[in-house]
Enzyme design. Structure first.
Site: not given
Length: 366
Positions: A24, A162, A191, A219, A244, A268, A296
């Protein structure tokens, strides 16, 4: 100490720069804030941001779950019998982990206040400070390298990068560009946000290992449901792999741990449904010798404060991803944790130490 009322308010705070992942793009941090008031006059705060592509929760579903389903069943309960309260919170509605997390935070805030100590102390008080990483959003290689250098110059020693968009070779090019710009003194965590397939992940990670890019961990390389794929990546690479999105509940964690499908777990609160279940996930991981990270969503300092308190309270939680408040154009929460660059400190106030939420019309939503 009975629950007298539960109120919600919807907020929206712009980000200084769009936050982009394989799942996103976010330009505004939207959240539902929860305020629980007891018959003794104490107030506890919680927060739930909607993360449709991860938890499946929306602003509307969070508000409905709190106001119409879960909240009414908590009214009148005595928080001194906290186990009863948490059992009711988690049993009265399936799913809706974000709504549960916001209520859970507010309850723990009140428990800490009632005990007369900061929540981090109430939960165990293992650490006094934390060091957060800072996230580099996924963009073209040149922009990511420039962003990474700016964050390093700002004092951050750990960057979370990312990846997981486009061809996997482009992800490798992104990491090469970042390393060329910042050198090797800064830790890099990648990630992929479920963006790779298992076999291509093994190939790409192997190339990064052979190139000496020095990645601390990677991740969630594969889809959340693909536990066998996650295990394949973990088994066939040297770089530590972190689960995750594959771990929401203690049951999810147990499956990953029993299969040795990951080397680390990212907890999280929005996935776990709050601190109560997060503590159980961490305890399971610790029993298997697996360290945890606490991360988070894109949320304000309110939610991050709760996550930071649990992270600092537990010795097995050794990595921290609490940069979201630093991405916001303004801070609407007074009190809570204190940011000194990459270092997070805790106030001496009881509970979460939230003094006030700025009810500015610019940030409030109906």
């Amino acid at each position: 100490m009975n629950i007298l009322s539960i109120e919600t308010v919807q907020v929206a705070v712009p980000l200084t720069k769009p936050f982009k992942t394989a799942l996103r793009t976010v330009t505004v941090a939207e959240s539902v804030f929860v305020k629980i008031t007891t018959d003794s006059g104490m107030v506890g705060w919680g927060e739930a941001p909607p993360t449709h592509v991860i938890t499946g929760d929306s602003l509307g579903s969070i508000k409905f779950a709190i106001e119409q389903v879960i909240g009414p069943q908590l009214i009148g309960l005595d928080l001194r019998h906290s186990e009863r309260v948490f059992q009711k919170l988690h049993s009265c509605m399936i799913g809706n982990s974000s709504a549960k997390a916001a209520l859970d935070m507010a309850i723990y805030d009140l428990l800490g206040q009632h005990a007369g100590m900061p929540l981090v102390t109430f939960l165990g008080g293992y650490r006094d400070t934390l060091e957060t990483d800072f996230t580099v959003s996924v963009n073209d290689a040149e922009e990511m390298a420039e962003d990474a250098l700016r964050y390093v110059k700002s004092g951050f020693n750990v960057l979370k990068v990312k990846v997981g968009i486009d061809d996997i070779e482009k992800d490798i090019d992104r990491i090469r560009a970042i390393r060329a710009e910042i050198g090797f003194e800064t830790k890099l965590r990648l990630d992929a946000n479920q963006g790779w397939e298992a076999k291509e992940a093994v190939r790409a990670i192997g190339q990064m290992e052979d190139a000496g890019l020095q990645i601390e961990l990677i991740e969630q390389p594969v889809k959340s449901h693909d536990i066998e794929g996650l295990k394949h990546v973990t088994t066939h690479t040297y770089t530590p792999i972190m689960a995750d999105e594959s771990v929401f509940s203690p049951k999810d964690a147990l499956r990953v741990l029993q299969l040795r499908a990951a080397d680390l777990i990212n907890i999280k609160l929005m996935k776990a449904g709050g601190i109560y279940k997060a503590l159980k996930i961490n305890a399971l991981a610790e029993s298997y010798g697996i360290e945890c990270m606490t991360g988070s969503m894109i949320e304000t300092k309110l939610g991050i404060t709760a996550a930071a308190h649990i992270a600092a309270s537990q010795p097995n939680i050794t990595r921290y991803d609490f940069d979201a408040p630093l991405m916001l154009a303004e801070d609407i929460v007074e009190g809570g944790v204190i940011y000194e660059g990459r270092i997070i400190r805790f106030s001496i106030a009881n509970g979460l130490g939230i003094d006030k939420v700025r009810m500015d019309e610019r940030f409030m939503r109906k």
